[in-house]
Design an enzyme around this catalytic site. Sequence first.
Site, PDB file in Angstrom:
ATOM      1  N   SER A  48      -1.892  -0.017  12.803  1.00  0.00           N
ATOM      2  CA  SER A  48      -3.276   0.472  12.904  1.00  0.00           C
ATOM      3  C   SER A  48      -3.951   0.417  11.543  1.00  0.00           C
ATOM      4  O   SER A  48      -3.317   0.116  10.525  1.00  0.00           O
ATOM      5  CB  SER A  48      -3.322   1.904  13.472  1.00  0.00           C
ATOM      6  OG  SER A  48      -3.052   2.865  12.479  1.00  0.00           O
ATOM      7  N   ILE A  50      -5.707   0.000   8.097  1.00  0.00           N
ATOM      8  CA  ILE A  50      -5.727  -0.993   7.016  1.00  0.00           C
ATOM      9  C   ILE A  50      -4.627  -2.040   7.239  1.00  0.00           C
ATOM     10  O   ILE A  50      -4.856  -3.242   7.071  1.00  0.00           O
ATOM     11  CB  ILE A  50      -5.560  -0.279   5.648  1.00  0.00           C
ATOM     12  CG1 ILE A  50      -6.788   0.607   5.372  1.00  0.00           C
ATOM     13  CG2 ILE A  50      -5.355  -1.289   4.520  1.00  0.00           C
ATOM     14  CD1 ILE A  50      -6.655   1.527   4.160  1.00  0.00           C
ATOM     15  N   TYR A 191      -0.418  15.086  -0.402  1.00  0.00           N
ATOM     16  CA  TYR A 191      -0.776  13.668  -0.325  1.00  0.00           C
ATOM     17  C   TYR A 191      -1.089  13.143  -1.727  1.00  0.00           C
ATOM     18  O   TYR A 191      -0.593  12.090  -2.137  1.00  0.00           O
ATOM     19  CB  TYR A 191      -1.979  13.506   0.598  1.00  0.00           C
ATOM     20  CG  TYR A 191      -2.475  12.093   0.770  1.00  0.00           C
ATOM     21  CD1 TYR A 191      -1.713  11.138   1.439  1.00  0.00           C
ATOM     22  CD2 TYR A 191      -3.729  11.698   0.279  1.00  0.00           C
ATOM     23  CE1 TYR A 191      -2.185   9.833   1.619  1.00  0.00           C
ATOM     24  CE2 TYR A 191      -4.207  10.407   0.458  1.00  0.00           C
ATOM     25  CZ  TYR A 191      -3.432   9.481   1.129  1.00  0.00           C
ATOM     26  OH  TYR A 191      -3.890   8.196   1.304  1.00  0.00           O
ATOM     27  N   LYS A 195       0.854  10.164  -3.847  1.00  0.00           N
ATOM     28  CA  LYS A 195       0.191   8.955  -4.352  1.00  0.00           C
ATOM     29  C   LYS A 195       0.257   8.904  -5.888  1.00  0.00           C
ATOM     30  O   LYS A 195       0.400   7.827  -6.464  1.00  0.00           O
ATOM     31  CB  LYS A 195      -1.260   8.889  -3.857  1.00  0.00           C
ATOM     32  CG  LYS A 195      -1.384   8.738  -2.328  1.00  0.00           C
ATOM     33  CD  LYS A 195      -0.811   7.413  -1.813  1.00  0.00           C
ATOM     34  CE  LYS A 195      -1.046   7.217  -0.330  1.00  0.00           C
ATOM     35  NZ  LYS A 195      -0.541   5.939   0.194  1.00  0.00           N
ATOM     36  N   SER A 227     -10.165   4.196   9.661  1.00  0.00           N
ATOM     37  CA  SER A 227      -8.813   3.914  10.173  1.00  0.00           C
ATOM     38  C   SER A 227      -8.408   5.107  11.036  1.00  0.00           C
ATOM     39  O   SER A 227      -9.218   5.999  11.295  1.00  0.00           O
ATOM     40  CB  SER A 227      -7.818   3.745   9.017  1.00  0.00           C
ATOM     41  OG  SER A 227      -7.501   5.001   8.456  1.00  0.00           O
TER      42      SER A 227
HETATM   43  N1  LIG Z   1      -8.023   5.268   5.371  1.00  0.00           N
HETATM   44  C1  LIG Z   1      -8.219   5.823   4.189  1.00  0.00           C
HETATM   45  O1  LIG Z   1      -9.211   6.517   3.979  1.00  0.00           O
HETATM   46  C2  LIG Z   1      -7.229   5.576   3.084  1.00  0.00           C
HETATM   47  C3  LIG Z   1      -7.639   5.800   1.771  1.00  0.00           C
HETATM   48  C4  LIG Z   1      -6.735   5.587   0.743  1.00  0.00           C
HETATM   49  C5  LIG Z   1      -5.464   5.159   1.013  1.00  0.00           C
HETATM   50  N2  LIG Z   1      -5.071   4.958   2.294  1.00  0.00           N
HETATM   51  C6  LIG Z   1      -3.701   4.527   2.540  1.00  0.00           C
HETATM   52  O2  LIG Z   1      -3.718   3.385   3.354  1.00  0.00           O
HETATM   53  C7  LIG Z   1      -2.476   3.289   4.031  1.00  0.00           C
HETATM   54  C8  LIG Z   1      -2.737   2.946   5.489  1.00  0.00           C
HETATM   55  O3  LIG Z   1      -3.397   4.030   6.097  1.00  0.00           O
HETATM   56  P1  LIG Z   1      -4.570   3.863   7.166  1.00  0.00           P
HETATM   57  O4  LIG Z   1      -5.781   4.442   6.580  1.00  0.00           O
HETATM   58  O5  LIG Z   1      -4.617   2.498   7.684  1.00  0.00           O
HETATM   59  O6  LIG Z   1      -4.069   4.904   8.280  1.00  0.00           O
HETATM   60  P2  LIG Z   1      -3.491   4.668   9.750  1.00  0.00           P
HETATM   61  O7  LIG Z   1      -3.000   5.995  10.185  1.00  0.00           O
HETATM   62  O8  LIG Z   1      -4.501   3.973  10.583  1.00  0.00           O
HETATM   63  O9  LIG Z   1      -2.262   3.676   9.521  1.00  0.00           O
HETATM   64  C9  LIG Z   1      -1.062   4.131   8.945  1.00  0.00           C
HETATM   65  C10 LIG Z   1       0.067   3.194   9.322  1.00  0.00           C
HETATM   66  O10 LIG Z   1       1.285   3.713   8.759  1.00  0.00           O
HETATM   67  C11 LIG Z   1       2.255   3.772   9.788  1.00  0.00           C
HETATM   68  N3  LIG Z   1       3.267   4.795   9.572  1.00  0.00           N
HETATM   69  C12 LIG Z   1       3.118   6.137   9.550  1.00  0.00           C
HETATM   70  N4  LIG Z   1       4.327   6.730   9.436  1.00  0.00           N
HETATM   71  C13 LIG Z   1       5.257   5.740   9.387  1.00  0.00           C
HETATM   72  C14 LIG Z   1       6.671   5.698   9.284  1.00  0.00           C
HETATM   73  N5  LIG Z   1       7.411   6.827   9.252  1.00  0.00           N
HETATM   74  N6  LIG Z   1       7.290   4.500   9.261  1.00  0.00           N
HETATM   75  C15 LIG Z   1       6.581   3.366   9.335  1.00  0.00           C
HETATM   76  N7  LIG Z   1       5.243   3.333   9.443  1.00  0.00           N
HETATM   77  C16 LIG Z   1       4.599   4.503   9.470  1.00  0.00           C
HETATM   78  C17 LIG Z   1       1.436   4.043  11.053  1.00  0.00           C
HETATM   79  O11 LIG Z   1       2.177   3.733  12.211  1.00  0.00           O
HETATM   80  C18 LIG Z   1       0.276   3.113  10.825  1.00  0.00           C
HETATM   81  O12 LIG Z   1       0.637   1.793  11.179  1.00  0.00           O
HETATM   82  C19 LIG Z   1      -1.765   4.623   3.815  1.00  0.00           C
HETATM   83  O13 LIG Z   1      -0.762   4.472   2.825  1.00  0.00           O
HETATM   84  C20 LIG Z   1      -2.866   5.521   3.303  1.00  0.00           C
HETATM   85  O14 LIG Z   1      -2.366   6.551   2.487  1.00  0.00           O
HETATM   86  C21 LIG Z   1      -5.929   5.147   3.339  1.00  0.00           C
END
Ligand SMILES: NC(=O)c1ccc[n+]([C@@H]2O[C@H](COP(=O)([O-])OP(=O)(O)OC[C@H]3O[C@@H](n4cnc5c(N)ncnc54)[C@H](O)[C@@H]3O)[C@@H](O)[C@H]2O)c1
Length: 323
Positions: A48, A50, A191, A195, A227
Amino acid sequence: MACRDLPVLFGPSAVHQGDLTVLWAEWRGKKPEDELRGKVVWVTGASSGIGEELAYQLSKIGALLAISARREDELERVKNKCLQISSLSEKDILVLRLDLTDRSSHEAATNSVLKHFGKIDVLINNGGRSQRSLFVDTNLDVYSAIIELNYLGTISLTKHVLNHMIQRKKGKIVTVSSVMGIMGAPLATGYCASKHALQGFFNSLRTELTDYPEISIINICPGPVQSNIIQNVFTENLSKSIESAGDQSHKMPTTRCVRLTLVSVANDLKEAWISDNPYLAVCYLWQYAPTWAWWLMNRMGKKRIENFKSGVDADVSYSRKKK
Ligand SMILES: NC(=O)c1ccc[n+]([C@@H]2O[C@H](COP(=O)([O-])OP(=O)(O)OC[C@H]3O[C@@H](n4cnc5c(N)ncnc54)[C@H](O)[C@@H]3O)[C@@H](O)[C@H]2O)c1
């Protein structure tokens, strides 16, 4: 650079998206299409948000993909869409179930990717979860789980893939950190800590790899991006989900974040800030004038907590498209 080019870097649309190095790389640097076509890229958290969008954009470029997360059916859905929108064939995309917290499985998972493709050019450490809870309300088990997933899970997988890259003397380890790896903010103490740990780890690891100039360590620091991250957040108890994620449409589109991520990867940027304002500006302040950043974050943070407690997205007040 001609004066007429300045608006490209300093115009209103540009300053809202990434730090100047990222924007420069997008404007004048190497293109992901040239650098990543035919490369083997392993994306974690590809079911899902990013990670899913990374799979789509990489498949269109012609990268060969290993896509991992815990839910195989969701990964099959992503694979099918990749096959529809790209010229990749069935064998060019490996669906590999992976739980980042199951560290004992990471060596076998790495071997599966190597068996299928024979090499790993790029690992994108993307899987992770955020947090929405105040420290005073939060059980310590939650902190342990966040570190286990976001930090230890990520460095465990990195260790196995890096061994292979060291043998080949080349490769890229990309980690989706966050602007929360640079600054601090309320409702996300665990969190932010995870990070910050990733930033410290990878910035240190880079200094251990100076004998391998063709191995790049790339930290991507997005601000708020559309996301499923909020609906998947940790709360004050491991068993509790967030009541409502709230509207997320004010955040940076996933497509834009991923495009700038791939530009950063193509250009081997060591650290890339990819964010709308005000978080982008806060990154600059945090780096160059922390006293002002702390003052500002105290004010922004109060509103963040108020928003969260009233049931809307914590960051809704600061977007250009207020909801
Ligand atoms: N969306 C934001 O605002 C944002 C901002 C900064 C950083 N991030 C980082 O981007 C990355 C992706 O997050 P996102 O925003 O797409 O969120 P999201 O929840 O849509 O996707 C997260 C993904 O990580 C997977 N995941 C969660 N736990 C897991 C596990 N135990 N084993 C394997 N996979 C696992 C989920 O299944 C999913 O595919 C994360 O590291 C998040 O910290 C997101």
